[in-house]
Design an enzyme around this catalytic site. Structure first.
Site, PDB file in Angstrom:
ATOM      1  N   GLU A 241       0.845  -1.209   0.000  1.00 35.25           N
ATOM      2  CA  GLU A 241       0.000   0.000   0.000  1.00 35.25           C
ATOM      3  C   GLU A 241       0.870   1.244   0.000  1.00 35.25           C
ATOM      4  OE1 GLU A 241      -3.529   0.196   2.402  1.00 35.25           O
ATOM      5  OE2 GLU A 241      -4.004  -1.905   2.027  1.00 35.25           O
ATOM      6  N   GLU A 242       2.005   1.194   0.708  1.00 34.82           N
ATOM      7  CA  GLU A 242       2.928   2.345   0.728  1.00 34.82           C
ATOM      8  C   GLU A 242       3.430   2.631  -0.694  1.00 34.82           C
ATOM      9  OE1 GLU A 242       6.078   2.219   3.630  1.00 34.82           O
ATOM     10  OE2 GLU A 242       7.296   3.684   2.558  1.00 34.82           O
ATOM     11  N   ARG A 243       3.767   1.577  -1.410  1.00 34.02           N
ATOM     12  CA  ARG A 243       4.358   1.763  -2.749  1.00 34.02           C
ATOM     13  C   ARG A 243       3.301   2.202  -3.764  1.00 34.02           C
ATOM     14  NH1 ARG A 243       8.486  -3.215  -1.373  1.00 34.02           N
ATOM     15  NH2 ARG A 243       9.765  -1.862  -0.061  1.00 34.02           N
TER      16      ARG A 243
END
Ligand SMILES: Cc1cc2nc3c(=O)[nH]c(=O)nc-3n(C[C@H](O)[C@H](O)[C@H](O)COP(=O)(O)OP(=O)(O)OC[C@H]3O[C@@H](n4cnc5c(N)ncnc54)[C@H](O)[C@@H]3O)c2cc1C
Length: 391
Positions: A241-243
């Site tokens: 999700e961060e990426r």
């Protein structure tokens, strides 16, 4: 991706919030080296923007991840990258694992206020000894009665000076490095937690990034997210999700710089004609816009797969890699066309040049993305086994 009226409405809500509550103050926050996260997050929380894809049971909107990505994309319309990054920490870096694997008790205590914007959160993974090799981190959480006792330090932690709690990755056992870590919620006010001086950064200057020190910090074991020893695996999932957030939030920012530079090139004349009339320049803008659209397609494809429950490690890594590289290309090309103006600190392309540079380093550097992609392509060389003596 097929966008519904709800997607479009969400996009408008985020855009209006940015126009009213972020952009008018952005330059002052950049100058001050900090934005008031608590105030901004509280307002975002009231609009539901910090829990778009989080469970309704804990105050979220309960929508699928495509809605979160629409909001991420819109964060790119901020006047710089800092606030989007800080919001991304709250929605897509420090809370996904808690939302997915935390106990109800832990989610009520820490996720509900994070979604409401009543608490500011941070993700504490990287250490000064190395951020890329997550498995080699040294911070430890030793069991003592019902508690963990945490010792170690974390480096480059975004939101740290304003954070109410850290989602900390620490070694909780002695076993193999991928099976000996846990994610633990550590309230910032716990005795033994010290947030160091705000770091002086090249870009993202409106957000705070600090070292954090843990000395005999005692937290109950019930603050652990999920099963003990599964923290590395959970962090790898959380990284998806961060990426995706990183790639999605870069799109509008790049377009904004391209548009601002096109406007400038229409005004600015050299040798008796506007800069934009040089084919080398207008062709370059067409190339950059094409690349941005390609990245958008890749992000949307990854999001579709993610919503369908497919593993998107490959596509998310590709999107993050491409966003880092393209962000550097776009900001560098645009800065060039502003000439001397582009070299000035307050220029839009100059700010983008500084802010976007982080994308190739933070959240897994370009080379780490390449390593993941190679591994999934089956072309990463395995670790060579030592030959036995005399063999
Ligand atoms: C502004 C900012 C905000 C950040 N926010 C956070 C945060 O909130 N939470 C958090 O936990 N971390 C955060 N970080 C840390 C960030 O994730 C790390 O800086 C990043 O993972 C790289 O780690 P490192 O700096 O130790 O670089 P190193 O691991 O020392 O690597 C240095 C460089 O070497 C190259 N490299 C590394 N490994 C390889 C390899 N195997 N093959 C080829 N090349 C390689 C890469 O180019 C890399 O940039 C932040 C960093 C910055 C600068």
């Amino acid at each position: 991706m097929r966008f519904t009226d709800e997607h479009h409405q969400l996009r408008r809500t985020v855009r209006e919030f940015i126009d009213k509550e972020i952009n008018p103050y952005y330059d002052a926050w950049e100058e001050a080296g900090l934005f008031p996260a608590r105030e901004v997050f509280r307002k975002m929380g009231k609009l539901g923007l910090l829990g778009i894809n989080k469970p309704e049971q804990f105050g979220g909107m309960g929508l699928d991840y495509s809605y979160q990505v629409v909001a991420d994309e819109e964060m790119g319309t901020c006047a710089g990258g800092s606030i989007g990054m800080a919001v991304g920490v709250q929605t897509s870096m420090a809370t996904p694992a808690l939302a997915r694997w935390g106990t109800d008790e832990l989610r009520r205590e820490f996720l509900v206020p994070a979604i409401a914007g009543e608490m500011v959160t941070a993700i504490a993974v990287s250490e000064v000894s190395g951020g890329s090799d997550v498995a080699a981190l040294k911070t430890s959480a030793r069991k003592d009665g019902d508690d963990y006792v945490i010792n170690g330090s974390k480096m480059w932690i975004t939101n740290a000076s304003q954070a109410d709690w850290f989602c900390l990755l620490a070694n909780t056992g002695e076993g193999p490095v991928h099976m000996n870590k846990s994610l633990i919620i550590v309230p910032a006010k716990t005795r033994g937690v010290t947030v160091g001086e705000k770091l002086d950064k090249l870009g993202m200057r409106a957000s705070d990034t600090c070292p954090v020190y843990f000395e005999d910090v005692r937290v109950p074991q019930r603050h652990r997210i999920g099963a003990e020893g599964m923290g590395f695996m959970m962090q790898m999932v959380q990284f998806q999700e961060e990426r995706l957030f990183g790639a999605a939030s870069s799109l509008r920012g790049m377009e904004k710089i391209v548009q601002a530079t096109i406007a400038y090139c229409k005004e600015r004349e050299t040798f008796g004609s506007p800069l934009i009339d040089n084919q080398v320049i207008h062709f370059r803008f067409a190339e950059l816009q094409t690349e941005i659209e390609l990245l958008r397609s890749l992000v949307y494809r990854a999001v579709e797969d993610y919503v369908a429950g497919t593993d998107v490690t490959m596509l998310a890594s590709m999107a993050k890699l491409k966003a880092g590289r393209l962000g550097r290309e776009v900001s560098d090309a645009c800065l060039q066309y502003w000439g001397g103006m582009g070299f000035m600190w307050d220029n839009v392309a100059s700010r983008a040049y500084r802010d976007t540079r982080l994308m190739s380093i933070g959240g897994g550097a370009d080379e780490i993305m390449l390593g993941i992609i190679c591994k999934l392509m089956g072309i990463l060389p395995g670790k060579k086994k030592k030959k036995p003596a005399g063999g």
